[in-house]
Scaffold this motif. Structure first.
Motif, PDB file in Angstrom:
ATOM      1  N   LYS A 121      57.338  44.980  35.950  1.00  0.00           N
ATOM      2  CA  LYS A 121      56.324  44.566  34.730  1.00  0.00           C
ATOM      3  C   LYS A 121      56.388  43.069  34.731  1.00  0.00           C
ATOM      4  N   SER A 122      57.319  42.503  35.678  1.00  0.00           N
ATOM      5  CA  SER A 122      57.464  40.699  35.993  1.00  0.00           C
ATOM      6  C   SER A 122      56.013  40.534  36.779  1.00  0.00           C
ATOM      7  N   GLN A 123      55.704  41.752  37.638  1.00  0.00           N
ATOM      8  CA  GLN A 123      54.704  41.220  38.625  1.00  0.00           C
ATOM      9  C   GLN A 123      53.449  40.817  37.458  1.00  0.00           C
ATOM     10  N   LEU A 124      53.364  42.156  36.825  1.00  0.00           N
ATOM     11  CA  LEU A 124      51.977  42.898  36.177  1.00  0.00           C
ATOM     12  C   LEU A 124      51.868  41.402  34.948  1.00  0.00           C
ATOM     13  N   ILE A 125      53.201  40.768  34.475  1.00  0.00           N
ATOM     14  CA  ILE A 125      52.917  39.723  33.125  1.00  0.00           C
ATOM     15  C   ILE A 125      52.434  38.754  33.967  1.00  0.00           C
ATOM     16  N   ALA A 126      53.015  38.254  35.753  1.00  0.00           N
ATOM     17  CA  ALA A 126      52.702  37.716  36.803  1.00  0.00           C
ATOM     18  C   ALA A 126      51.225  37.385  36.472  1.00  0.00           C
ATOM     19  N   LYS A 127      50.507  38.155  37.051  1.00  0.00           N
ATOM     20  CA  LYS A 127      49.092  38.603  36.993  1.00  0.00           C
ATOM     21  C   LYS A 127      48.459  38.287  35.425  1.00  0.00           C
ATOM     22  N   LEU A 128      48.629  39.231  34.120  1.00  0.00           N
ATOM     23  CA  LEU A 128      47.544  38.655  33.392  1.00  0.00           C
ATOM     24  C   LEU A 128      48.117  36.746  32.912  1.00  0.00           C
ATOM     25  N   ARG A 129      49.256  35.670  33.210  1.00  0.00           N
ATOM     26  CA  ARG A 129      49.154  34.726  33.613  1.00  0.00           C
ATOM     27  C   ARG A 129      47.994  33.868  34.182  1.00  0.00           C
ATOM     28  N   GLU A 130      48.665  34.026  35.689  1.00  0.00           N
ATOM     29  CA  GLU A 130      46.810  34.413  36.609  1.00  0.00           C
ATOM     30  C   GLU A 130      45.675  34.115  36.047  1.00  0.00           C
ATOM     31  N   ALA A 131      45.081  34.959  35.161  1.00  0.00           N
ATOM     32  CA  ALA A 131      44.501  35.811  34.432  1.00  0.00           C
ATOM     33  C   ALA A 131      44.196  34.516  33.565  1.00  0.00           C
ATOM     34  N   ASN A 132      45.122  34.075  32.583  1.00  0.00           N
ATOM     35  CA  ASN A 132      44.690  33.304  31.847  1.00  0.00           C
ATOM     36  C   ASN A 132      44.966  33.673  30.402  1.00  0.00           C
ATOM     37  N   VAL A 133      45.639  35.309  30.071  1.00  0.00           N
ATOM     38  CA  VAL A 133      45.852  35.628  28.683  1.00  0.00           C
ATOM     39  C   VAL A 133      46.751  35.245  28.145  1.00  0.00           C
ATOM     40  N   SER A 134      46.614  34.817  27.444  1.00  0.00           N
ATOM     41  CA  SER A 134      48.047  34.260  26.315  1.00  0.00           C
ATOM     42  C   SER A 134      48.365  34.783  25.191  1.00  0.00           C
ATOM     43  N   ARG A 135      47.982  35.971  25.005  1.00  0.00           N
ATOM     44  CA  ARG A 135      48.285  37.677  23.910  1.00  0.00           C
ATOM     45  C   ARG A 135      47.863  38.291  24.226  1.00  0.00           C
ATOM     46  N   LEU A 136      49.097  39.708  23.911  1.00  0.00           N
ATOM     47  CA  LEU A 136      48.267  41.160  24.750  1.00  0.00           C
ATOM     48  C   LEU A 136      47.223  41.201  24.313  1.00  0.00           C
ATOM     49  N   ASN A 137      46.905  41.013  22.833  1.00  0.00           N
ATOM     50  CA  ASN A 137      45.538  41.269  22.622  1.00  0.00           C
ATOM     51  C   ASN A 137      44.767  40.605  22.700  1.00  0.00           C
ATOM     52  N   GLN A 138      44.329  40.170  23.513  1.00  0.00           N
ATOM     53  CA  GLN A 138      43.307  39.979  24.331  1.00  0.00           C
ATOM     54  C   GLN A 138      42.521  40.767  25.894  1.00  0.00           C
ATOM     55  N   ILE A 139      43.601  41.686  25.790  1.00  0.00           N
ATOM     56  CA  ILE A 139      43.383  42.315  27.263  1.00  0.00           C
ATOM     57  C   ILE A 139      42.830  43.558  26.693  1.00  0.00           C
ATOM     58  N   GLN A 140      41.697  44.377  27.450  1.00  0.00           N
ATOM     59  CA  GLN A 140      41.255  45.805  27.249  1.00  0.00           C
ATOM     60  C   GLN A 140      41.131  46.790  27.886  1.00  0.00           C
ATOM     61  N   ALA A 141      41.793  46.000  29.191  1.00  0.00           N
ATOM     62  CA  ALA A 141      42.427  46.697  30.306  1.00  0.00           C
ATOM     63  C   ALA A 141      42.696  46.227  31.833  1.00  0.00           C
ATOM     64  N   VAL A 142      43.806  46.061  31.866  1.00  0.00           N
ATOM     65  CA  VAL A 142      44.690  46.201  33.095  1.00  0.00           C
ATOM     66  C   VAL A 142      44.216  46.721  34.637  1.00  0.00           C
ATOM     67  N   VAL A 143      43.527  46.777  35.353  1.00  0.00           N
ATOM     68  CA  VAL A 143      43.599  47.886  36.686  1.00  0.00           C
ATOM     69  C   VAL A 143      43.842  47.503  38.218  1.00  0.00           C
ATOM     70  N   LEU A 144      44.399  48.412  38.849  1.00  0.00           N
ATOM     71  CA  LEU A 144      45.468  47.776  40.198  1.00  0.00           C
ATOM     72  C   LEU A 144      43.956  48.724  41.204  1.00  0.00           C
ATOM     73  N   GLU A 145      43.479  47.894  41.258  1.00  0.00           N
ATOM     74  CA  GLU A 145      42.268  48.317  42.086  1.00  0.00           C
ATOM     75  C   GLU A 145      42.960  48.614  44.007  1.00  0.00           C
ATOM     76  N   SER A 146      41.676  49.468  44.812  1.00  0.00           N
ATOM     77  CA  SER A 146      41.993  50.596  45.601  1.00  0.00           C
ATOM     78  C   SER A 146      42.785  49.686  46.841  1.00  0.00           C
ATOM     79  N   THR A 147      42.219  48.110  46.343  1.00  0.00           N
ATOM     80  CA  THR A 147      42.431  46.965  47.730  1.00  0.00           C
ATOM     81  C   THR A 147      44.044  46.528  47.190  1.00  0.00           C
ATOM     82  N   GLY A 148      44.610  46.699  46.480  1.00  0.00           N
ATOM     83  CA  GLY A 148      46.084  46.180  45.640  1.00  0.00           C
ATOM     84  C   GLY A 148      46.113  44.751  45.175  1.00  0.00           C
TER      85      GLY A 148
END
Length: 176
Positions: A121-148
């Motif tokens: 979960k901490s890795q996911l949260i780090a990716k959200l910060r990297e994507a400039n997400v400040s609130r979870l309600n800003q997200i439509q979807a998060v996808v683990l791509e086939s490339t990782g």
């Protein structure tokens, strides 16, 4: 001291061989295309390991530059053939590549999918910060791509409720 430097080491040959192998890789990559060195799927990873092994054996053993170049050209040609076959036969693509996996739907974290993908979960949260997400309600979807890679799809600023076009999530596994 011979383990650091030995006068019999073929340093000049190694330098010339490195330049030649580098040139061959650049030339062949320009001919075949960048797909060979794109972000890694399982297939790409295996290819990259094989290329590294060939380069290593060419530069550090009795393998000739021509022999190493032919081996690399063969792998690049194989990559070209596989990418062509993947376009014609989608089943082949799903056999050698992972399907993308949904990690979040809106602000809901899909814990089972995280567990299956072995993502903390901490890795996911780090990716959200990297994507400039400040609130979870800003997200439509998060996808683990086939490339990782992890892709974060943001909601539009215009509205709180908005759905993602179906083509954007085409082929993404929602549940395991």
């Amino acid at each position: 001291m011979e383990w650091i430097f030995d006068k019999s080491d073929p340093l000049l040959e190694t330098m010339i061989g490195s330049i030649m192998m580098f040139s061959v890789i650049i030339l062949l990559t320009r001919i075949i295309g960048l797909r060979s060195f794109a972000k890694f799927t399982v297939y790409d990873f295996a290819f990259t390991i094989a290329i590294g092994s060939i380069i290593s054996s060419t530069l550090t053993s009795g393998t000739s530059i021509v022999h190493g170049s032919v081996a690399i050209a063969s792998l690049l040609f194989l990559t070209f053939i596989f990418s062509t076959l993947q376009k014609k036969f989608p089943a082949l693509s799903s056999t050698i590549s992972n399907k993308p996996l949904l990690l979040m739907r809106g602000n809901q974290i899909l814990e089972e999918n995280l567990k299956h993908a072995r993502i903390e979960k901490s890795q996911l949260i780090a990716k959200l910060r990297e994507a400039n997400v400040s609130r979870l309600n800003q997200i439509q979807a998060v996808v683990l791509e086939s490339t990782g890679d992890i892709s974060v799809l943001h909601k539009s600023k215009d509205t709180d409720e908005q759905s993602v076009d179906s083509i954007i999530l085409e082929g993404v596994r929602e549940k395991l």
